[in-house]
Design an enzyme around this catalytic site. Structure first.
Site, PDB file in Angstrom:
ATOM      1  N   HIS A   1     102.382 -63.953  15.806  1.00 30.89           N
ATOM      2  CA  HIS A   1     102.347 -64.607  14.493  1.00 30.89           C
ATOM      3  C   HIS A   1     103.184 -65.881  14.461  1.00 30.89           C
ATOM      4  O   HIS A   1     103.020 -66.703  13.557  1.00 30.89           O
ATOM      5  CB  HIS A   1     102.778 -63.627  13.391  1.00 30.89           C
ATOM      6  CG  HIS A   1     104.243 -63.350  13.321  1.00 30.89           C
ATOM      7  ND1 HIS A   1     104.809 -62.191  13.801  1.00 30.89           N
ATOM      8  CD2 HIS A   1     105.267 -64.063  12.795  1.00 30.89           C
ATOM      9  CE1 HIS A   1     106.104 -62.206  13.582  1.00 30.89           C
ATOM     10  NE2 HIS A   1     106.417 -63.333  12.963  1.00 30.89           N
TER      11      HIS A   1
ATOM     12  N   ASP B   1     101.196 -57.899  18.396  1.00 37.04           N
ATOM     13  CA  ASP B   1     101.874 -59.102  17.902  1.00 37.04           C
ATOM     14  C   ASP B   1     102.712 -59.764  18.994  1.00 37.04           C
ATOM     15  O   ASP B   1     103.780 -60.306  18.725  1.00 37.04           O
ATOM     16  CB  ASP B   1     102.751 -58.790  16.685  1.00 37.04           C
ATOM     17  CG  ASP B   1     103.101 -60.053  15.895  1.00 37.04           C
ATOM     18  OD1 ASP B   1     102.457 -61.092  16.113  1.00 37.04           O
ATOM     19  OD2 ASP B   1     104.045 -60.003  15.079  1.00 37.04           O
TER      20      ASP B   1
ATOM     21  N   ASN C   1     113.876 -65.182  13.521  1.00 35.51           N
ATOM     22  CA  ASN C   1     114.210 -64.252  14.601  1.00 35.51           C
ATOM     23  C   ASN C   1     112.966 -63.746  15.326  1.00 35.51           C
ATOM     24  O   ASN C   1     113.072 -63.224  16.445  1.00 35.51           O
ATOM     25  CB  ASN C   1     114.965 -63.032  14.073  1.00 35.51           C
ATOM     26  CG  ASN C   1     116.460 -63.238  13.976  1.00 35.51           C
ATOM     27  OD1 ASN C   1     117.020 -63.263  12.877  1.00 35.51           O
ATOM     28  ND2 ASN C   1     117.118 -63.394  15.106  1.00 35.51           N
ATOM     29  N   SER C   2     111.811 -63.861  14.689  1.00 31.38           N
ATOM     30  CA  SER C   2     110.587 -63.290  15.253  1.00 31.38           C
ATOM     31  C   SER C   2     110.357 -63.786  16.674  1.00 31.38           C
ATOM     32  O   SER C   2     110.369 -64.991  16.941  1.00 31.38           O
ATOM     33  CB  SER C   2     109.384 -63.667  14.391  1.00 31.38           C
ATOM     34  OG  SER C   2     109.426 -63.018  13.153  1.00 31.38           O
TER      35      SER C   2
ATOM     36  N   LEU D   1      89.414 -44.799  20.151  1.00 32.34           N
ATOM     37  CA  LEU D   1      88.595 -43.617  19.888  1.00 32.34           C
ATOM     38  C   LEU D   1      87.611 -43.861  18.749  1.00 32.34           C
ATOM     39  O   LEU D   1      86.422 -43.606  18.894  1.00 32.34           O
ATOM     40  CB  LEU D   1      89.489 -42.419  19.567  1.00 32.34           C
ATOM     41  CG  LEU D   1      88.796 -41.099  19.233  1.00 32.34           C
ATOM     42  CD1 LEU D   1      87.889 -40.647  20.383  1.00 32.34           C
ATOM     43  CD2 LEU D   1      89.822 -40.019  18.895  1.00 32.34           C
ATOM     44  N   GLY D   2      88.117 -44.312  17.603  1.00 32.31           N
ATOM     45  CA  GLY D   2      87.223 -44.650  16.496  1.00 32.31           C
ATOM     46  C   GLY D   2      87.082 -43.587  15.431  1.00 32.31           C
ATOM     47  O   GLY D   2      85.974 -43.318  14.964  1.00 32.31           O
TER      48      GLY D   2
END
Length: 369
Positions: free
Chosen positions: A92, A122, A199-200, A256-257
């Site tokens: 992000h 992420d 900080n990300s 898996l779904g």
């Protein structure tokens, strides 16, 4: 997924070997008699932490409603992982960026290219063209050895304050948070080390100054700053993702779904279920491994104390011999496999036990349905 370590001696990329990262095992608490103090942790690590700046050209309406182009900037953190110039950050932080620039502790700034990213964790991987002698890769620890109460530090660029260190403890383990693509990231580390915007993508380090996580999100309780609840993606997960990004530019996750609900004593009694623990399949998503394996979703809907239950579907009680109580358990077992791998499920259908073998697929970019 299998972890792939790649030799870095040829300088062509790949994860550095253990000789670069340091020993695989290390203490995960601060021994006050240990020569590696908090000061030592910072001085050892801050040279490998970078500030990540991004710019993107976006189209916005002017005062008359006509489109106009505007340049926007972003800020985050990252850290060097090898002498080839690979840098880990959050997806992000760099998503949608037209240009990415990193700055080092010596003030040097460099353009970086995005090698690849993984919306399911992420995580993004950058690369700079730099003299290997100028790079200071951080050593990676083992996030599986962390314990609640272990002291940790975060180094990053909160609100633009470069290479700020904050200290705290591991507040909890095994948290589940939502990734940018709305799938769930499991086994997440919770910490009270203060983390803020900027900080990300920065490292969460253990007592030996080894990275055990990538700082990713905070809980703000409706505000905008740290309230002592931060989350980091475990470094063992990151290593796996980074290996795939270097190899292919993208990462794959097994899938898996199904959508499930956790059974407890109350729900088992209320709906006369054949088991008191397990996962009730409320929905089987279309064109997924679960559908191809013949798993069945619920057929009847009930509202109980504000919770919607969908009853009548299969109940998963075991996966590869592991008894299931929570959806997180099933998610973790699936995450350990590669797309195409087989998984054996023990289920109850119409009150009778059955065994179903499923060939897991590749997780789509966004949740279905």
């Amino acid at each position: 997924m299998s972890l792939v370590r790649r030799d870095d001696d040829d300088g062509e990329g790949g994860l550095a070997t253990a000789s670069v990262f340091g020993p695989e095992t290390s203490p995960d608490h601060f021994d006050r008699d240990d020569p590696l103090s908090l000061v030592d942790v910072y001085e050892q690590s801050e040279g490998g932490v970078v500030q990540v700046k991004t710019t993107a050209v976006v189209e916005t309406p002017d005062v008359f409603g006509f489109p106009q182009q505007e340049q926007q900037g972003g800020l985050g953190s990252g850290f060097v992982i090898n002498k080839s110039g690979h840098i880990v950050t959050n997806r992000h932080v760099v998503q949608g960026a037209d240009e990415v620039e990193v700055s080092f502790s010596n003030g040097e700034e460099m353009d970086a290219r995005i090698v690849g990213d993984d919306p399911s964790t992420d995580i993004a991987l950058l690369k700079v063209e730099a003299d290997s002698r100028a790079l200071r890769p951080l050593s990676l620890g083992n996030s599986d050895t962390l314990r609640v109460g272990d002291e940790v530090v975060a180094i990053g660029n909160p609100l633009g304050y470069e290479r700020t260190m904050t200290a705290g403890i591991v507040s909890a383990l095994g948290r589940v948070i939502e990734a940018p693509n709305q799938f769930l990231i499991d086994e997440v580390i919770q910490t009270d080390a203060p983390i803020n915007r900027g900080n990300s993508g920065g490292p969460l380090l253990n007592a030996a100054g080894r990275v055990v996580g990538v700082n990713t999100q905070i809980e703000t309780a409706g505000g905008s700053g740290s309230i002592g609840i931060g989350f980091a993606v475990p470094i063992n997960t990151v290593e796996d993702v980074v290996a795939q990004l270097i190899e292919d530019g993208h990462a794959e996750h097994a899938y898996l779904g199904v959508q499930t609900q956790e059974i407890d004593d109350d729900s088992a009694q209320l709906f006369s279920l054949p088991v008191k623990r397990g996962l009730l399949i409320s929905r089987v998503l279309e064109d997924t491994p679960a559908e191809r394996a013949g798993l069945r979703g619920g057929t009847e809907q009930f509202l109980v104390d504000g919770t919607t239950w969908i009853i009548g579907g299969d109940i998963i009680v075991e996966a590869d011999g592991t008894e299931l109580r929570t959806a997180e358990q099933l998610l973790e077992l699936i995450e350990e496999k590669d797309p195409g791998a087989k998984m054996t499920l023990r289920i109850y259908r119409d009150g009778e036990p059955q065994t179903v073998e499923v060939e897991l697929g590749r997780r789509p970019d966004t949740p279905q349905g």
